[in-house]
Design a protein around this motif. Sequence first.
Motif, PDB file in Angstrom:
ATOM      1  N   GLY A  75      68.664  44.144  89.468  1.00 13.37           N
ATOM      2  CA  GLY A  75      68.534  45.417  90.167  1.00 13.37           C
ATOM      3  C   GLY A  75      67.169  46.052  90.017  1.00 13.37           C
ATOM      4  O   GLY A  75      66.465  46.304  90.992  1.00 13.37           O
ATOM      5  N   ARG A  76      66.763  46.291  88.778  1.00 13.48           N
ATOM      6  CA  ARG A  76      65.510  47.002  88.525  1.00 13.48           C
ATOM      7  C   ARG A  76      64.315  46.068  88.374  1.00 13.48           C
ATOM      8  O   ARG A  76      63.184  46.523  88.259  1.00 13.48           O
ATOM      9  CB  ARG A  76      65.639  47.841  87.251  1.00 13.48           C
ATOM     10  N   ARG A  77      64.558  44.766  88.330  1.00 12.36           N
ATOM     11  CA  ARG A  77      63.501  43.769  88.151  1.00 12.36           C
ATOM     12  C   ARG A  77      62.774  43.992  86.831  1.00 12.36           C
ATOM     13  O   ARG A  77      61.547  43.892  86.739  1.00 12.36           O
ATOM     14  CB  ARG A  77      62.499  43.779  89.309  1.00 12.36           C
ATOM     15  N   GLU A  78      63.545  44.315  85.786  1.00 11.99           N
ATOM     16  CA  GLU A  78      62.970  44.527  84.461  1.00 11.99           C
ATOM     17  C   GLU A  78      63.215  43.302  83.593  1.00 11.99           C
ATOM     18  O   GLU A  78      64.325  42.780  83.548  1.00 11.99           O
ATOM     19  CB  GLU A  78      63.605  45.752  83.786  1.00 11.99           C
ATOM     20  N   PRO A  79      62.201  42.820  82.874  1.00 15.01           N
ATOM     21  CA  PRO A  79      62.416  41.677  81.969  1.00 15.01           C
ATOM     22  C   PRO A  79      63.323  42.072  80.812  1.00 15.01           C
ATOM     23  O   PRO A  79      63.387  43.241  80.424  1.00 15.01           O
ATOM     24  CB  PRO A  79      61.002  41.331  81.486  1.00 15.01           C
ATOM     25  N   ALA A  80      64.043  41.094  80.292  1.00 15.62           N
ATOM     26  CA  ALA A  80      64.944  41.323  79.158  1.00 15.62           C
ATOM     27  C   ALA A  80      64.270  40.825  77.885  1.00 15.62           C
ATOM     28  O   ALA A  80      63.760  39.703  77.850  1.00 15.62           O
ATOM     29  CB  ALA A  80      66.276  40.607  79.374  1.00 15.62           C
ATOM     30  N   SER A  81      64.266  41.636  76.862  1.00 13.74           N
ATOM     31  CA  SER A  81      63.635  41.267  75.598  1.00 13.74           C
ATOM     32  C   SER A  81      64.449  40.200  74.873  1.00 13.74           C
ATOM     33  O   SER A  81      65.602  39.909  75.230  1.00 13.74           O
ATOM     34  CB  SER A  81      63.481  42.501  74.715  1.00 13.74           C
ATOM     35  N   LEU A  82      63.834  39.623  73.852  1.00  9.44           N
ATOM     36  CA  LEU A  82      64.490  38.584  73.066  1.00  9.44           C
ATOM     37  C   LEU A  82      65.777  39.128  72.469  1.00  9.44           C
ATOM     38  O   LEU A  82      65.800  40.215  71.890  1.00  9.44           O
ATOM     39  CB  LEU A  82      63.552  38.104  71.953  1.00  9.44           C
ATOM     40  N   ALA A  83      66.863  38.366  72.612  1.00 15.15           N
ATOM     41  CA  ALA A  83      68.160  38.800  72.105  1.00 15.15           C
ATOM     42  C   ALA A  83      68.930  37.607  71.577  1.00 15.15           C
ATOM     43  O   ALA A  83      68.714  36.463  71.998  1.00 15.15           O
ATOM     44  CB  ALA A  83      68.964  39.500  73.204  1.00 15.15           C
ATOM     45  N   GLU A  84      69.831  37.875  70.660  1.00 14.95           N
ATOM     46  CA  GLU A  84      70.708  36.833  70.122  1.00 14.95           C
ATOM     47  C   GLU A  84      72.049  36.908  70.850  1.00 14.95           C
ATOM     48  O   GLU A  84      72.652  37.985  70.934  1.00 14.95           O
ATOM     49  CB  GLU A  84      70.897  37.029  68.618  1.00 14.95           C
ATOM     50  N   GLU A  85      72.474  35.780  71.387  1.00  9.37           N
ATOM     51  CA  GLU A  85      73.727  35.716  72.129  1.00  9.37           C
ATOM     52  C   GLU A  85      74.502  34.479  71.696  1.00  9.37           C
ATOM     53  O   GLU A  85      73.973  33.615  71.001  1.00  9.37           O
ATOM     54  CB  GLU A  85      73.457  35.659  73.648  1.00  9.37           C
TER      55      GLU A  85
END
Length: 266
Positions: free
Chosen positions: A91-101
Amino acid sequence: VFGVEYLCLEATKQRAEAEQRRSESSFRQLIEQAPEAIFIQTQGHAVFLNPAACALLGVASPEPMLGRPVSSFIHPDSRDEVMRRIALMNGRREPASLAEEVFVRADGTPVTVEVLATPFPHKNENGSLVFARDITERKLQAHRYESLVEDMPSVICRFAPDGDLNFVNKAICAFLRLDRAAVVGRNIYDFLLEEDCAVVKNAITGLTPEKPIAEYTLTLQRADGEMRQVRWVSRAIFAPDGQIQEYQSIGFDMTEILSDKRTRSA
């Protein structure tokens, strides 16, 4: 003249299209050969997986995963956060930071991953290019380490450069006669006499990768008011850039030993 201009424009267009195809082919070859798991999602569905992503998810080829909702291979514990991140990128075209999943392999086995994602258009649709790294073994080793130090009789703690405690073992809680929740998150200097704060700061501030260890003796006050003398061995843990990331300290209660020495000397 018009015909010549048209031919020139057509030739330029064809060259641009050929260059774009070469660029797309090079990019695809790059991510196909990448050792890290990479996949592309659009509208919350998987539309591309490289071989490393297939291996991570336990499938022989991308075909079984293509078109499937990304949520179908995300563990329920991670699903809501993953879908929130996808919505922001699409939607916002914002990058996602490093995350643990936690992903779920085709055979149902959970796998812990570090994920980094960036907005990426695919076939005229908003989506994201996702990089995933399997950290299951690293997490297992960390768990083994935590189990080892948790059961050691010596008092052990880890703290940030500003002194905030991020880990204490059972022994230090018993020594201080405090619950873990009353210790973790507090500052180590809260437990020290004023004169000993300077001792610690002077000892650990100058540590380097070549000389990462400092030793010193401090007086600690327990929750019941009893004063104990503890010999500490502190090691600085360095980040790849050479900056101190945290300190790990192991302590030995020297109260009785030092008391005996003073008695014999008297």
